[in-house]
Design a protein around this motif. Structure first.
Motif, PDB file in Angstrom:
ATOM      1  N   TYR A 118       0.824  -1.211   0.000  1.00  0.00           N
ATOM      2  CA  TYR A 118       0.000   0.000   0.000  1.00  0.00           C
ATOM      3  C   TYR A 118       0.857   1.261   0.000  1.00  0.00           C
ATOM      4  O   TYR A 118       0.672   2.160  -0.831  1.00  0.00           O
ATOM      5  N   GLN A 140     -12.493 -14.816   1.058  1.00  0.00           N
ATOM      6  CA  GLN A 140     -13.053 -13.478   1.195  1.00  0.00           C
ATOM      7  C   GLN A 140     -12.939 -12.954   2.621  1.00  0.00           C
ATOM      8  O   GLN A 140     -12.670 -11.764   2.831  1.00  0.00           O
ATOM      9  N   SER A 143      -9.765 -11.069   3.273  1.00  0.00           N
ATOM     10  CA  SER A 143      -9.402  -9.967   2.372  1.00  0.00           C
ATOM     11  C   SER A 143      -9.538  -8.605   3.042  1.00  0.00           C
ATOM     12  O   SER A 143     -10.378  -8.400   3.914  1.00  0.00           O
ATOM     13  N   TYR A 145      -8.336  -4.076   2.326  1.00  0.00           N
ATOM     14  CA  TYR A 145      -7.694  -2.969   1.609  1.00  0.00           C
ATOM     15  C   TYR A 145      -7.866  -3.012   0.083  1.00  0.00           C
ATOM     16  O   TYR A 145      -7.175  -2.282  -0.627  1.00  0.00           O
ATOM     17  N   ILE A 146      -8.777  -3.796  -0.408  1.00  0.00           N
ATOM     18  CA  ILE A 146      -9.010  -3.835  -1.856  1.00  0.00           C
ATOM     19  C   ILE A 146      -9.514  -2.484  -2.344  1.00  0.00           C
ATOM     20  O   ILE A 146      -8.996  -1.935  -3.332  1.00  0.00           O
ATOM     21  N   GLU A 147     -10.505  -1.943  -1.671  1.00  0.00           N
ATOM     22  CA  GLU A 147     -11.070  -0.653  -2.076  1.00  0.00           C
ATOM     23  C   GLU A 147     -10.075   0.482  -1.865  1.00  0.00           C
ATOM     24  O   GLU A 147     -10.079   1.461  -2.616  1.00  0.00           O
ATOM     25  N   GLU A 148      -9.232   0.369  -0.870  1.00  0.00           N
ATOM     26  CA  GLU A 148      -8.228   1.410  -0.615  1.00  0.00           C
ATOM     27  C   GLU A 148      -7.218   1.499  -1.766  1.00  0.00           C
ATOM     28  O   GLU A 148      -6.822   2.604  -2.171  1.00  0.00           O
ATOM     29  N   LYS A 150      -7.862   0.593  -4.881  1.00  0.00           N
ATOM     30  CA  LYS A 150      -8.612   1.118  -6.018  1.00  0.00           C
ATOM     31  C   LYS A 150      -8.774   2.635  -5.907  1.00  0.00           C
ATOM     32  O   LYS A 150      -8.701   3.348  -6.909  1.00  0.00           O
ATOM     33  N   ALA A 151      -8.993   3.119  -4.683  1.00  0.00           N
ATOM     34  CA  ALA A 151      -9.188   4.547  -4.463  1.00  0.00           C
ATOM     35  C   ALA A 151      -7.946   5.360  -4.829  1.00  0.00           C
ATOM     36  O   ALA A 151      -8.047   6.537  -5.179  1.00  0.00           O
ATOM     37  N   ASP A 155      -4.766  -0.320 -10.830  1.00  0.00           N
ATOM     38  CA  ASP A 155      -5.530  -1.418 -11.421  1.00  0.00           C
ATOM     39  C   ASP A 155      -5.357  -2.628 -10.511  1.00  0.00           C
ATOM     40  O   ASP A 155      -4.239  -3.137 -10.349  1.00  0.00           O
ATOM     41  N   VAL A 156      -6.447  -3.081  -9.900  1.00  0.00           N
ATOM     42  CA  VAL A 156      -6.371  -4.104  -8.859  1.00  0.00           C
ATOM     43  C   VAL A 156      -6.929  -5.436  -9.342  1.00  0.00           C
ATOM     44  O   VAL A 156      -8.023  -5.497  -9.901  1.00  0.00           O
TER      45      VAL A 156
END
Length: 248
Positions: A118, A140, A143, A145-148, A150-151, A155-156
């Motif tokens: 990150y 799942q 999991s 920090y996926i959205e973090e 992306k924010a 490209d995730v």
């Protein structure tokens, strides 16, 4: 290396057995690069706990840790306002000035190897480089920090061993499907070894190793590993090593 007192600002659960802790230091903590780590003293435990740094500002750091034993279990019960004795900055971190990085680096994090990706991602984006990010989890419920990511504009790509989130499989499965000029990776040794074998042989990269540490700053030699250039200490000369120097 310096010893500082940090105040806990927040400590919350963000995934199964996984916690995010934000800390404040009144002085200079010295963290400046993704891949560096801190060593935390806990009352009642002889050895400090090495935890990678997820993100940082001039006075704050964010760490993400998983409860895997009595020490981290005690950390998970700590509350805002409590103080921690922490050694910083430790480890060499990733070298983003490598001339071979190119325009399309990929960042690969598996489980506990996700947090240092990150801060590294933020640094690369601040320099005008837009990386791809591959995040690997068991399921799942593990999991975070996926959205973090992306924010930030990355490209995730997400993979999970049981297919409950993202693509079923491992980070190497996602790696085979994208274009990249360089790779940065952090995670368990088996994952790093698989990445080294899977990645384009013409592509350079850096791998950050997870290792049990005694002192955390190179004195005890307990985390040494063999490279093409001799023995290196993961806590001191690492945790980041170049792809070409590693002996599996």
């Amino acid at each position: 290396m310096k010893k500082s007192d940090f105040k806990i600002l927040s400590n919350k659960k963000i995934a199964d057995k996984t916690y995010e802790m934000k800390l404040f230091c009144s002085g200079e903590h010295g963290i400046s690069n993704g891949g560096q780590f801190v060593n935390i003293k806990l009352d009642g435990f002889f050895l400090r706990r090495p935890i990678s740094v997820c993100d940082w500002t001039d006075s704050n750091i964010t760490i993400i840790y998983k409860t895997v034993g009595a020490g981290t279990e005690k950390m998970s019960k700590m509350e805002a306002g409590q103080m921690l004795d922490i050694l910083t900055p430790l480890g060499n971190g990733f070298n983003i000035e490598d001339e071979n990085t190119g325009e399309k680096p990929v960042l690969i994090g598996g489980g506990a190897g996700v947090p240092p990706m990150y801060g590294l991602c933020r640094l690369l984006i601040s320099k005008g480089v837009k990386p791809s990010v591959i995040l690997g989890f068991n399921s799942q419920k593990d999991s975070f920090y996926i959205e973090e990511f992306k924010a930030m504009g990355a490209d995730v790509y997400v993979t999970s061993a049981d297919g409950s989130i993202g693509t079923e499989g491992f980070v190497t499965d996602a790696l085979k499907t994208i274009e990249y000029t360089y790779f940065f990776a952090c995670g368990p040794e088996a994952m790093l070894k698989a990445i080294d074998y899977t990645a384009d042989k013409k592509t350079d990269g850096q791998l950050s190793f997870e290792e049990r540490m005694g002192c955390g700053f190179g004195a005890c030699m307990g985390c040494s590993c063999e490279t093409k250039y001799g023995s290196k200490r993961i806590c001191k000369e690492g945790p980041v090593l170049k792809r070409g120097e590693i002996i599996w």
